[in-house]
Design a protein around this motif. Structure first.
Motif, short mmCIF file in Angstrom:
data_model
loop_
_atom_site.label_atom_id
_atom_site.label_comp_id
_atom_site.label_asym_id
_atom_site.label_seq_id
_atom_site.Cartn_x
_atom_site.Cartn_y
_atom_site.Cartn_z
N SER A 146 -2.12 1.00 2.32
CA SER A 146 -1.36 1.10 3.58
C SER A 146 -1.15 2.54 4.07
O SER A 146 -0.95 3.45 3.27
N ASN A 147 -1.15 2.67 5.39
CA ASN A 147 -0.85 3.98 5.98
C ASN A 147 0.64 4.31 5.88
O ASN A 147 1.01 5.46 5.71
N THR A 148 1.47 3.29 6.07
CA THR A 148 2.90 3.44 5.75
C THR A 148 3.33 2.16 5.05
O THR A 148 2.78 1.08 5.30
N VAL A 205 -1.56 -1.16 10.11
CA VAL A 205 -0.86 -0.31 9.16
C VAL A 205 -1.29 -0.57 7.70
O VAL A 205 -1.16 0.29 6.83
N LYS A 206 -1.88 -1.73 7.44
CA LYS A 206 -2.29 -2.09 6.08
C LYS A 206 -3.64 -1.49 5.68
O LYS A 206 -4.06 -1.61 4.54
N ASN A 253 -10.17 -0.16 4.42
CA ASN A 253 -10.35 0.53 3.14
C ASN A 253 -10.31 -0.42 1.94
O ASN A 253 -10.89 -0.12 0.90
N VAL A 254 -9.64 -1.55 2.09
CA VAL A 254 -9.67 -2.56 1.01
C VAL A 254 -11.11 -3.00 0.81
O VAL A 254 -11.63 -3.06 -0.30
N ILE A 255 -11.77 -3.29 1.94
CA ILE A 255 -13.16 -3.78 1.88
C ILE A 255 -14.10 -2.69 1.35
O ILE A 255 -14.95 -2.95 0.50
N LEU A 256 -13.89 -1.46 1.83
CA LEU A 256 -14.79 -0.37 1.41
C LEU A 256 -14.63 -0.06 -0.08
O LEU A 256 -15.61 0.20 -0.78
N VAL A 257 -13.40 -0.10 -0.56
CA VAL A 257 -13.18 0.15 -2.00
C VAL A 257 -13.80 -0.99 -2.81
O VAL A 257 -14.50 -0.75 -3.80
N PHE A 258 -13.57 -2.22 -2.36
CA PHE A 258 -14.16 -3.35 -3.09
C PHE A 258 -15.68 -3.25 -3.10
O PHE A 258 -16.33 -3.52 -4.12
N ASN A 259 -16.25 -2.83 -1.96
CA ASN A 259 -17.70 -2.69 -1.89
C ASN A 259 -18.21 -1.74 -3.00
O ASN A 259 -19.20 -2.03 -3.68
N ASN A 260 -17.48 -0.65 -3.21
CA ASN A 260 -17.87 0.29 -4.28
C ASN A 260 -17.68 -0.34 -5.66
O ASN A 260 -18.52 -0.16 -6.54
N SER A 280 -2.84 1.74 -5.07
CA SER A 280 -2.20 1.75 -3.75
C SER A 280 -2.30 3.14 -3.14
O SER A 280 -2.67 4.11 -3.81
N SER A 281 -1.91 3.22 -1.89
CA SER A 281 -1.77 4.54 -1.27
C SER A 281 -0.47 5.15 -1.79
O SER A 281 0.35 4.46 -2.42
N ASN A 282 -0.29 6.42 -1.49
CA ASN A 282 0.94 7.09 -1.90
C ASN A 282 1.94 7.13 -0.76
O ASN A 282 2.86 7.95 -0.74
#
Ligand code: GMT
Length: 374
Positions: free
Chosen positions: A278-280, A209-210, A214-221, A299-301
């Protein structure tokens, strides 16, 4: 008051919040008895007003699944009678609200009345509680509580949408002890770690759920544009996948997996940006802890995150899977020191609204109401 608190003793937000609440209630002169299968991780020092009672579940080979609810309700009856407990406060509906109702009925049979306050935390409603295999029992035990609270407006709406609720639900947000973070900030400023790298942080229990990927992919960018490091704090089922992804992206040298921590503020105070896609997420206590440490939040919305993270002020919110936009926002904050400072200061200011001194008295009022008959 003499209060029995039932919670998960692990690093999850509900257990952390329940423990901090219990410790604070003790400081307000109440006697608090924690009941769980293990001593809660943030419960360091017991005292004359702070107790822990372990729920033991004997292993019996006939059972494929050991009946924890049975052992918990039996323990509740024992602790309540031995210590003349006034009320039960159970955190996370599954199976705690259910076991508490059984305890309440067993006590009623002996002429003892002990009300139940149930606090809904998130996945007990949005992910696990609404599963058809559990829903009827979860719905029943929520409605049988004397008072129900939940941690955000969003979670209240989810509960009303997904269950057949015939009792009022009071929203009491998660809280943090601001003074602890201010103290830690002073120590960090004193250490004055000068580095040309920005610190990006993520704290969670690494569950699907966390959205850890995407944490890793965003950091990679981010790291392609800005010298930076990523601190991954926590343990859980997605950790191996995250490590593997870092290896594939050749960024392992820039990512530190620090494991579980009891003092996240020590890492957060050196951080610049917090990622929580997070997805939720009913509230996002980890994001609030980051904000109290003067860290901007991307964060996510999802769920209640928009109730704490203010878009364009304390950070940004996007769809959980919008990696490009999250990266863009992150880079836009980090590349200008004045902008970064502005976000950090606003994040800290916003976190003050959730200080423990504002929230714990609300729980005390709720308890008085429960004792008067709900
Ligand atoms: O899934 C978690 O993050 C753990 C979970 C828990 O119950 O231990 O956290 C939930 O409760 C926290 C405290 O109220 C909230 O801050 C989290 O947002 C919530 N998690 C989710 O809704 C996914």
């Amino acid at each position: 008051m003499k209060i029995a608190i039932v919670c998960y003793p692990t690093f999850g937000g509900s257990g952390v919040l329940a423990t901090e609440l219990g410790i604070s209630l003790c400081k307000h002169g109440h006697k608090v008895h924690f009941i769980a299968y293990k001593k809660p991780v943030r419960l360091n020092n017991l005292s004359e007003n702070l107790f822990f009672h372990k729920v033991n579940v004997p292993d019996y080979p006939l059972f494929n699944f050991q009946p924890y609810e049975l052992a918990l309700s039996t323990k509740l009856v024992e602790v309540i009678k031995d210590n003349s407990i006034d009320l039960m406060h159970v955190h996370y509906a599954i199976p705690h609200a259910y076991a508490a109702y059984m305890a309440k009925m067993m006590l009623k049979d002996q002429g003892i009345h002990v009300p139940i306050v149930t606090t809904l935390h998130g996945t007990d409603i949005t992910l696990v509680g609404n599963h058809p295999f559990y829903k009827t029992a979860v719905n029943f035990s929520i409605n049988k509580s004397d008072i129900v609270t939940c941690v955000s407006e969003s979670l209240k709406q989810d509960t009303l949408d997904q269950f057949d609720i015939n009792i009022g639900i009071e929203v009491i947000p998660n809280f943090i002890d601001i003074s602890k973070y201010v103290e830690q900030q002073k120590k960090c400023d004193f250490e004055n770690n000068v580095s040309n790298e920005f610190i990006i942080a993520h704290v969670s229990n690494f569950r699907p759920v966390k959205n850890i990927k995407n944490v890793i992919l965003v950091f990679n960018n981010i790291q392609k544009e800005i010298p930076s490091r990523l601190l991954m704090i926590g343990e859980g089922p997605e950790k191996e996948m995250a490590e593997q992804l870092c290896k594939e992206l050749s960024i392992m040298g820039k990512v530190e997996f620090l494991g579980n921590s009891n003092q996240v503020e020590k890492n957060l105070c050196h951080s610049d940006l917090f990622l929580l896609p997070s997805n939720t997420e009913s509230f996002g206590l980890a994001a609030l802890e980051a904000m109290a440490s003067k860290v901007a939040v991307i964060s996510s919305n999802a769920g209640g995150l928009s109730e704490i993270n203010i878009h364009g002020e304390t950070g940004y919110l996007t769809h959980p899977d919008d990696i490009e936009l999250m990266s863009e926002y992150a880079i836009s904050i980090l590349k200008d020191p004045r902008v970064l400072d502005k976000f950090k200061n606003k994040a800290f200011k916003q976190s003050k609204a959730f200080d423990i001194n504002n929230v714990v008295p609300i729980y005390e009022k709720i308890y008085k109401k429960a004792l008067k008959g709900g």
